[in-house]
Design a protein around this motif. Structure first.
Motif, PDB file in Angstrom:
ATOM      1  N   PRO A 138       0.684  -1.273   0.031  1.00  0.00           N
ATOM      2  CA  PRO A 138      -0.176  -0.004  -0.118  1.00  0.00           C
ATOM      3  C   PRO A 138       1.030   1.417   0.159  1.00  0.00           C
ATOM      4  O   PRO A 138       0.254   2.155  -0.564  1.00  0.00           O
ATOM      5  N   ILE A 139       1.951   1.218   0.528  1.00  0.00           N
ATOM      6  CA  ILE A 139       2.863   2.386   0.726  1.00  0.00           C
ATOM      7  C   ILE A 139       3.248   2.829  -0.737  1.00  0.00           C
ATOM      8  O   ILE A 139       3.542   4.175  -0.981  1.00  0.00           O
ATOM      9  N   LEU A 140       3.220   2.204  -1.745  1.00  0.00           N
ATOM     10  CA  LEU A 140       3.815   2.581  -2.874  1.00  0.00           C
ATOM     11  C   LEU A 140       2.879   3.336  -3.858  1.00  0.00           C
ATOM     12  O   LEU A 140       2.926   4.037  -4.789  1.00  0.00           O
ATOM     13  N   ASP A 141       1.404   3.124  -3.370  1.00  0.00           N
ATOM     14  CA  ASP A 141       0.313   3.763  -3.995  1.00  0.00           C
ATOM     15  C   ASP A 141       0.072   5.287  -3.265  1.00  0.00           C
ATOM     16  O   ASP A 141      -1.026   5.462  -2.437  1.00  0.00           O
ATOM     17  N   GLN A 142       0.802   6.133  -3.503  1.00  0.00           N
ATOM     18  CA  GLN A 142       0.738   7.538  -2.796  1.00  0.00           C
ATOM     19  C   GLN A 142       1.494   8.547  -3.621  1.00  0.00           C
ATOM     20  O   GLN A 142       2.634   8.062  -4.566  1.00  0.00           O
ATOM     21  N   LYS A 143       1.242   9.652  -3.427  1.00  0.00           N
ATOM     22  CA  LYS A 143       1.949  10.770  -4.283  1.00  0.00           C
ATOM     23  C   LYS A 143       2.799  11.507  -3.312  1.00  0.00           C
ATOM     24  O   LYS A 143       2.855  11.610  -2.035  1.00  0.00           O
ATOM     25  N   VAL A 144       4.071  11.845  -3.871  1.00  0.00           N
ATOM     26  CA  VAL A 144       5.226  12.607  -3.221  1.00  0.00           C
ATOM     27  C   VAL A 144       5.378  13.871  -3.964  1.00  0.00           C
ATOM     28  O   VAL A 144       5.854  13.576  -5.142  1.00  0.00           O
ATOM     29  N   ASN A 145       5.242  15.035  -3.158  1.00  0.00           N
ATOM     30  CA  ASN A 145       5.510  16.248  -3.872  1.00  0.00           C
ATOM     31  C   ASN A 145       4.535  16.266  -4.997  1.00  0.00           C
ATOM     32  O   ASN A 145       5.100  16.620  -6.259  1.00  0.00           O
ATOM     33  N   GLY A 146       3.331  15.750  -4.953  1.00  0.00           N
ATOM     34  CA  GLY A 146       2.395  15.964  -6.187  1.00  0.00           C
ATOM     35  C   GLY A 146       2.577  14.762  -7.382  1.00  0.00           C
ATOM     36  O   GLY A 146       1.884  14.870  -8.169  1.00  0.00           O
ATOM     37  N   LYS A 147       3.669  14.039  -7.021  1.00  0.00           N
ATOM     38  CA  LYS A 147       4.034  12.994  -8.114  1.00  0.00           C
ATOM     39  C   LYS A 147       3.780  11.407  -7.617  1.00  0.00           C
ATOM     40  O   LYS A 147       3.909  11.498  -6.545  1.00  0.00           O
ATOM     41  N   ASP A 148       3.577  10.504  -8.476  1.00  0.00           N
ATOM     42  CA  ASP A 148       3.576   9.201  -8.106  1.00  0.00           C
ATOM     43  C   ASP A 148       4.724   8.797  -7.460  1.00  0.00           C
ATOM     44  O   ASP A 148       5.807   9.017  -7.912  1.00  0.00           O
ATOM     45  N   LEU A 149       4.786   8.214  -6.237  1.00  0.00           N
ATOM     46  CA  LEU A 149       6.179   7.853  -5.985  1.00  0.00           C
ATOM     47  C   LEU A 149       6.688   6.944  -6.664  1.00  0.00           C
ATOM     48  O   LEU A 149       5.978   5.820  -6.870  1.00  0.00           O
TER      49      LEU A 149
END
Ligand code: PMP
Length: 406
Positions: free
Chosen positions: A11-22
């Motif tokens: 689940p952790i991979l499915d997130q945005k970091v600084n507005g972009k897909d991680l």
């Protein structure tokens, strides 16, 4: 299982970091855990959190069973002969310190030599330096080839009758070099030396069979193999562990305690003083199940494919310097022209791409490479070629930005 299915478990991979897909390319520092691992630890705390080895009540018995089953799982995962040979520790660092402190202090005498390599992580240098200081012994380095590999002749050139321990990484966390541990172990044993292996970067990525490798000690960490932080393993041959003194004393590791003298319990608990990492052991067992469900050979092949793809695409960029041999594990350490690796990692982070920058706990190796720091991208079963493309685009943009004449 295909990568899309695997990614659903993280689940952790499915997130945005600084507005972009991680895009997580820092597995060599710490891997991510699948829901199976998180759920196993969650179940432990929700259903049977209890201390091990002491209680007779139901929860305590279940916790003990699960903790000891985790040990059995580790045993078969690395093909150790006996469960007594599996000691749970805090991680690779603690495992190596245990060997250097207990075994090292017992076998090293003044004037003896301990052989290491320049590619070692600090965890596999500093404990041996301190042992050498305590005993007035000498640390000797196997010279590296220009691509960062080791030739068996180089080991043969430094090993002699004074050598007592050869301590080497299975896989370098900087160069990705995969060392031929079986041959290194044979050479050590032919010279009446023992071999201790830092397997932190190997166990997560390939089949490791400690009996086939013929090693005396082998250390690794849970958090680099889909498991939690705070737990690792020391494998040691039973007859060696049996003769070794504990380095920590207290509850659980004793047999009989008198007012002035005590005796120790059997292996492996002799080395596990105090309440151990129970939830973490449960998580590690779930991580092993997960790795086995995919298959270590498949993991290795998939990572090799990703690494080759990344290597070829990175090589297209002018001004990139890649360190280490072409035949490598799933990581690529590099520098980009005059861009400081910290600036590079920061620029990539702004695009959602996580890479590591710094000396990677390998300062002697940085000196050997003639740099103060590098960037490193590392891959695992959950990474994809599309993520590597995003990383490459990020590198290109960073290069453009830093070459702009203000
Ligand atoms: N050895 C190597 C090769 C490593 O990559 C690491 C982790 N970076 C360690 C040892 C130390 O592992 P831990 O911090 O889990 O003890």
């Amino acid at each position: 299982m295909n990568t899309a299915d695997i990614r659903k478990d993280f689940p952790i991979l499915d997130q945005k970091v600084n507005g972009k897909d991680l895009v997580y390319l820092d597995t060599s520092a710490t891997s991510q855990s699948p829901v199976q691992v998180i759920d196993a630890m969650n179940d432990y705390y929700r259903e049977y959190n209890s201390n091990v080895h002491r209680g007779v009540h139901t929860l305590g018995t279940k916790a003990t069973d699960q903790y000891e089953q985790a040990r059995m799982k580790v045993r078969s995962f690395i093909n150790a002969q006996r469960f007594e040979e599996i000691v749970f520790t805090r991680g690779t660092t603690a495992s190596i310190n245990l060997v250097a402190r207990s075994f090292g202090d017992a076998v090293i005498e003044e004037g003896d030599e301990i052989v290491v390599t320049e590619m070692e992580h600090h965890a596999n240098i500093v404990p041996w330096q301190e042992l050498a200081k305590r005993k007035n012994a000498r640390l000797v380095f196997i010279p590296l080839e220009s691509d960062g590999s080791i030739k068996i002749e180089s080991l043969e050139s430094v090993i002699n009758e004074k050598t007592k321990i050869v301590a080497v990484a299975h896989v370098s966390n900087v160069l990705g070099t995969i060392n031929d541990i079986k041959r290194i172990a044979e050479t050590a044993h032919q010279n009446d030396a023992y071999i201790s292996v830092d397997g932190a970067q190997a166990v997560p990525h390939m089949k490791v069979d400690v009996q086939d490798l013929g090693v005396d000690f082998y250390a690794f960490s849970g958090h680099k193999m889909l498991g939690p932080t705070g737990i690792g393993v020391l494998y040691g041959k039973a007859q060696l562990l049996d003769e070794m003194e504990p380095v920590e004393y207290g509850g659980d590791m004793i047999d009989f305690v008198g007012m002035y003298e005590s005796t120790w319990t059997d292996l492996p608990v002799k080395f596990e003083a105090g309440t151990p990492m129970i939830a973490e052991a449960v998580g590690l067992a779930a991580a092993i199940d997960y790795i086995e469900s995919i298959g270590p050979d498949h993991i290795l092949n998939y990572e090799q494919e990703l690494t080759k793809y990344a290597y070829d695409r990175m090589s297209e960029i002018d001004g990139i310097e890649i360190y280490g041999p072409k035949e490598r594990a799933g990581l690529i350490t590099f520098n980009l022209e005059d861009v400081h690796p910290h600036d590079l990692a920061t620029a990539l982070d702004s695009e959602g791409v996580a890479v590591r920058a710094g000396h990677h706990c390998a300062q002697p190796l940085m000196k050997w490479l003639g740099v103060s720091a590098t960037a490193r991208a590392s891959f695992y079963i959950y990474n994809t070629k599309e993520e590597i493309d995003i990383f490459i685009e990020g590198l290109k943009r960073t290069k453009e930005f830093f070459s702009y004449e203000f």
